[in-house]
Write an enzyme that holds these catalytic residues in place. Sequence first.
Site, mmCIF file in Angstrom:
data_model
loop_
_atom_site.group_PDB
_atom_site.id
_atom_site.type_symbol
_atom_site.label_atom_id
_atom_site.label_comp_id
_atom_site.label_asym_id
_atom_site.label_seq_id
_atom_site.Cartn_x
_atom_site.Cartn_y
_atom_site.Cartn_z
ATOM 1 N N LYS A 91 0.836 -1.196 0.000
ATOM 2 C CA LYS A 91 0.000 0.000 0.000
ATOM 3 C C LYS A 91 0.872 1.248 0.000
ATOM 4 O O LYS A 91 1.880 1.312 0.708
ATOM 5 C CB LYS A 91 -0.905 -0.021 1.235
ATOM 6 N N SER A 166 -9.247 2.587 3.186
ATOM 7 C CA SER A 166 -8.366 3.264 2.262
ATOM 8 C C SER A 166 -7.447 2.323 1.487
ATOM 9 O O SER A 166 -6.744 2.768 0.570
ATOM 10 C CB SER A 166 -7.525 4.299 3.011
ATOM 11 N N SER A 190 -9.673 0.157 7.330
ATOM 12 C CA SER A 190 -9.124 0.169 5.970
ATOM 13 C C SER A 190 -8.565 -1.148 5.479
ATOM 14 O O SER A 190 -8.142 -1.240 4.330
ATOM 15 C CB SER A 190 -8.046 1.253 5.855
#
Length: 487
Positions: A91, A166, A190
Amino acid sequence: MPHPPLPHPPIDPFGSAVELAAAIRHKEVSPVEAADHYLARMDALDPGLNAFCHRDDDAVRRAAAAAADAVARAGSADDLPPFFGVPLPVKDLRDVFGWPTTHGSAGASRERAAASDPVVRRFVAAGFVLLGKTTTSEFGTLPFTESEALGISRNPWDPDRTPGGSSSGAGVAVAAGMAPVAHAEDGGGSIRIPASCTGLVGLKPTRGRVTDATVAVEGLGSSGVVTRSVADTAAVLDVLARHDPGAWWSPPSPAGSFADAMWADPPAGLRIGVLLDSPVEGVAVDPACAAAVALALRTLEAAGHHIVDTRLPLPRTDELVAAFTTMWNIGGAGVPLADPERIEPHNRALRDAARSVDSWAYAEGVLAAQRLSRRVVEGFTAGFDLLVTPTMACLPPRIGAWRAGTDEDPLMALRNSYPMGVFTSLFNVTGQPAVSLPLHHDGATGLPVGVQLVAAPWREDLLLQVARTLELAVPWSDRRPPASGSR
């Protein structure tokens, strides 16, 4: 959204990361074949889905070739790390040596990282080949990625809807078969929100279980992964949940393996609590999300566990929102900025709110959150062994749904997202381990619907055992999203 036909190589793009690792160690599949396979799928699928924000295919192939040489030289399969040669994307909130970290922001520096973050180093030590970097909302503060910096990430089950966030790109990459497993982070849901939106398994560990360079956002967040199976999740947790001698907040390494513990039957007659109403007033729960909880409860009851009426001692809505936002306002702190004026409006508003609070008031807010956490956790452990909730109060929203009212008040972007995060963010405040499982599939929309299981602190073993029970009873491994090159 049409996609070109894809080849059918011996590697199953929807297969298990653990099984791929075993095939590589036993020389049935080469790390180069694995890398080429997933890079080809990225070429075919990612232009329409937008999971990846940074690619360095040459570096991926060099790492895969080096891994292939090491496999050839290895005396036995046991000489290699557990995930040797398995591709994994990171990520874009974590640093990878030599790659830029955008933090999802047009205002962030594009300098290449001088070193990898500790969690990335753990992945590399476990043998993973880093596949690229995946999209995130700016600073990870919203549960979707629709940004100036990284564009719109789309759900492979319905590209007109969000894949959640996210960790948006992580969910898209695994759900669409562009990666067998993906790094994700969870500060308010997330990991679990994209897992629910895209039909994956997503576990947020106990606060402090997985360390990184700092305790970010007062410990709300943790690294983990999204996967297609409970076994993959357990095996990667073994990699991440190691004692970190450089981190004063790191507990000793677990006495046993989570992957081994997962295979044991959970204790008989567990007390299963239920939270079906939103912890935040005014947020309705979609019937499909309630149906997912009902399915989980029926399955657990059939397995011999007891559904109890004990209520979780929830804080008032204003208490919970205040506890969370006091810390959430600082989510962008520490990010190197090249152009602060290009930060998105909601994050400018969060930054302004944080700067308006003096250090005394901030400390009092953090202490209030800690007292709230203790109250909830003590009530939890007294009342039940596990809690079942919807992962989200809604189905994956349509792209752009968050924009309502943001011209007048940028923070409406967060308020409009409450239905996505009301059930997950509570357990970031308490620090408890929680997992989203893709138990249900909504017949009307064709969308996956997650169920959240929550355990007491440090009981990931129990969480994984019960998750495995549900996976065996209500299997999901054969489900394929339409926009994945597979029907």
